[in-house]
Design a protein around this motif. Structure first.
Motif, PDB file in Angstrom:
ATOM      1  N   ALA A  62       0.805  -1.221   0.000  1.00 45.70           N
ATOM      2  CA  ALA A  62       0.000   0.000   0.000  1.00 45.70           C
ATOM      3  C   ALA A  62       0.841   1.275   0.000  1.00 45.70           C
ATOM      4  N   SER A  63       2.028   1.211   0.602  1.00 44.69           N
ATOM      5  CA  SER A  63       2.877   2.406   0.685  1.00 44.69           C
ATOM      6  C   SER A  63       3.418   2.843  -0.672  1.00 44.69           C
ATOM      7  N   TRP A  65       1.620   3.443  -3.194  1.00 45.60           N
ATOM      8  CA  TRP A  65       0.582   4.213  -3.870  1.00 45.60           C
ATOM      9  C   TRP A  65       0.315   5.516  -3.127  1.00 45.60           C
ATOM     10  N   ASP A  66       0.039   6.568  -3.869  1.00 48.21           N
ATOM     11  CA  ASP A  66      -0.062   7.891  -3.245  1.00 48.21           C
ATOM     12  C   ASP A  66      -1.234   8.024  -2.282  1.00 48.21           C
ATOM     13  N   GLY A  68      -2.129   5.618  -0.288  1.00 49.57           N
ATOM     14  CA  GLY A  68      -1.867   4.724   0.842  1.00 49.57           C
ATOM     15  C   GLY A  68      -2.724   3.480   0.857  1.00 49.57           C
ATOM     16  N   ALA A  69      -3.262   3.097  -0.295  1.00 52.02           N
ATOM     17  CA  ALA A  69      -4.090   1.895  -0.388  1.00 52.02           C
ATOM     18  C   ALA A  69      -3.882   1.254  -1.759  1.00 52.02           C
TER      19      ALA A  69
END
Length: 223
Positions: A62-63, A65-66, A68-69
């Motif tokens: 997840a980290s 991706w901007d 956070g998911a």
């Protein structure tokens, strides 16, 4: 006893009070519904960008991706960070659309784009699973789309635009662009289906809708 005039004033006063209370009750409900609809619209329409903050190539981290998911079925995904090499190593992925200018490897069980996919640079490599674009598909000149291994497929079954795109299928992999009608090539463009799977299944590139193939190219079909 209350006079008729007082009774009428009391009745009108009570009626107005009841109407005001009803309006006060209704108004928050109307506002709440519209607020929820606004939140729902924002939840359904999400642009998700690869930032690689985790320092890995893992799609499911997840980290990376901007927001956070990990992207989901309603998300429009963009992978355009310079030098990005993204890999789906397992599982199933379902997204709304894809914009790719770097490198993406599909090695899970399935990868599905329910709307459009556009590749403007880099490469798309499928080494496992059933992979599909259900909307319009395009890939720019110099982009490479590759399939490896038996049981691996990549299908773009709607309108496709491939001009100067390199296509490779190896060891029983299947690439299919049945609604590609014209494929303009440039010098050095390669279309190659090479080898078979261990069970004898040939590597294939389906361009069955093609009616025009202008320009210079190199073609290799199971040499």
């Amino acid at each position: 006893m209350m006079s008729i005039a007082k009774k009428l004033r009391y009745w009108f006063s009570s009626r107005k009070s009841r109407q005001n209370r009803a309006q006060r009750v209704r108004r928050p409900g109307w506002l709440a519904v519209n607020h929820l609809e606004s939140l729902e619209a924002r939840a359904l329409l999400a642009q998700v960008n690869w930032i690689g903050a985790a320092g890995t190539s893992d799609w499911f981290d997840a980290s990376n991706w901007d927001l956070g998911a990990v992207p989901g079925p309603a998300d429009d995904v963009a992978i355009d960070q310079a030098g990005a090499m993204v890999q789906i190593g397992s599982g199933d992925v379902l997204i709304h659309s894809l914009q790719l200018s770097q490198n993406l490897t599909l090695a899970g069980q399935s990868f599905t784009v329910t709307d459009t996919a556009s590749i403007t640079g880099g490469s798309l490599t499928a080494s496992a699973g059933a992979n599909r674009v259900e909307g319009a598909f395009s890939a720019a000149a110099g982009v490479s789309i590759s399939g490896f291994n038996a049981g691996t497929s990549f299908l773009a079954d709607q309108t496709s635009t491939l001009n100067g795109t390199n296509l490779y299928a190896y060891a029983g992999a299947q690439l299919a662009f049945p609604n590609l009608t014209s494929y303009t090539t440039t010098y050095g463009t390669t279309i190659q289906a090479y080898g078979t799977a261990t069970d004898g299944t040939p590597s294939t590139i389906d361009l069955s809708g093609l009616t025009s193939l202008p320009g210079p190219s190199d073609y290799y079909v199971n040499p």
